[in-house]
Design an enzyme around this catalytic site. Structure first.
Site, PDB file in Angstrom:
ATOM      1  CB  THR A  55      53.532   7.003 -10.224  1.00  0.00           C
ATOM      2  OG1 THR A  55      54.034   7.318  -8.921  1.00  0.00           O
ATOM      3  CG2 THR A  55      52.024   6.822 -10.120  1.00  0.00           C
ATOM      4  CE1 TYR A  57      50.801  11.220 -10.503  1.00  0.00           C
ATOM      5  CE2 TYR A  57      52.009  10.385  -8.600  1.00  0.00           C
ATOM      6  CZ  TYR A  57      51.943  10.651  -9.962  1.00  0.00           C
ATOM      7  OH  TYR A  57      53.015  10.342 -10.775  1.00  0.00           O
TER       8      TYR A  57
END
Length: 331
Positions: free
Chosen positions: A117, A141
């Site tokens: 990501t 995250y």
């Protein structure tokens, strides 16, 4: 073509990858615990319901199918949730990646495609982000994914595993033929939420943060159609099958849109002037994330087909209308 294991293949992005793999003839096995995925979204191959952290199960699947490659998508992905429950994210996104890699190394699997990501970059100061940019995640995250990247890298060096790490920017849109799409309840992705509001599933939506250091005060993101993201995985697989060397690649279009611009486009595409409530920033959200994505095109031959914000929103809107029609009547 030899079999491919896709973890998280019943989820939003994974199901599009599995469908494309099936379309070109790959035998596919999907491993998904269905915590956020759906049986009906798996249009090709075999679905095995289970946890990627279940080592006996993963070893059994590898022994049965002799996979040539693994595409690993299974992960938790909600930024705000990760700030509230970081241990959940490090356990699932980092530790279970380590466990999966352990099984791959034991079985001699040499090709590994990892779903990462743009959150690994944190809050870059300016401009487009290339793959050599500083990786300073500002939420658990992104940190959990960056740590998983490090596990993949070191495994590659030590055990001869070749990998492609794809750093997604903001994935949006749905299958243009409305076969599968983003069905996750309580979704937080902007385009999904805007289209849900446009079809009347939500009475209004929140715009989180109007005081960012951007031209209109709202966060800027690089929105990438899920079909193009899926195609990038097939290109990565072909690259590894042809003997390509391990690499980290951004997966974006290189153009950013603010939240206000996305909402304007959603109203234009849907024809609905839905209500938007301005709210404070969410924890862990950076002001701007836009890809420098030249390398993926040069190395993999990736040529996006849906690099248009209105097209992205139109496919998502059509999917939301389909979901609404399929809901049972009440009252």
């Amino acid at each position: 073509m030899k079999s491919v294991l896709v973890t998280g293949g019943a989820g939003y992005i994974g199901s599009h990858i599995v469908r494309q793999l099936g379309d070109v003839g790959y035998p596919v096995v999907v491993l998904d615990d269905l915590s956020s995925g759906f049986r009906d979204s798996v249009l090709h191959g075999e679905l095995v319901v289970g946890d990627v952290g279940n080592l006996p199960l993963v070893r059994q699947l590898i022994a049965q199918h002799e996979f040539s490659a693994v595409i690993h998508l299974a992960a938790f992905t909600k930024v705000e949730e990760s700030t509230r429950d970081p241990l959940k994210y490090f356990h699932n996104n980092t530790f279970k990646t380590l466990q999966l890699l352990q099984c791959c190394v034991e079985a001699g699997i040499k090709s590994f495609v990892f779903s990462s990501t743009a959150a690994v970059y944190g809050a870059p100061s300016n401009g487009r982000i290339d793959e050599e940019g500083p990786t300073v995640p500002i939420n658990p995250y992104g940190a959990s994914k960056l740590m998983a990247e490090e596990v993949v890298r070191h495994s590659g060096k030590a055990y001869g595993l070749n990998y492609v790490i794809l750093r997604y920017f903001n994935v949006a849109g749905c299958d243009p033929h409305c076969r599968i799409g983003q069905s996750t309840p309580d979704a937080t992705l902007l385009v999904k939420v805007a289209c849900e509001t446009a079809v009347g599933k939500r009475p209004r939506m929140n715009l989180f943060g109007t005081d960012y250091p951007t031209p209109d005060g709202t966060a800027i993101r690089d929105y990438v159609h899920v079909e193009d993201i899926a195609d990038a995985h097939l290109k990565a697989l072909a690259y590894l099958n042809d003997g390509g060397q391990s690499v980290v690649l951004n997966c974006g279009y290189g153009r950013g849109y603010s939240v206000r611009q996305v909402l304007e486009a959603a109203r234009r595409v849907s024809g609905v002037d839905f209500e938007v409530n301005e709210a404070p920033r969410r924890p862990g959200d950076p002001p701007s994330l836009v890809a420098s994505a030249d390398r993926i095109g040069e190395l993999l031959g990736w040529q996006p087909r849906y690099a248009n914000l209105d097209v992205i929103i139109q496919t998502a809107f059509e999917w939301e209308k389909k979901l609404l029609r399929s809901q049972p009547a009440t009252g």
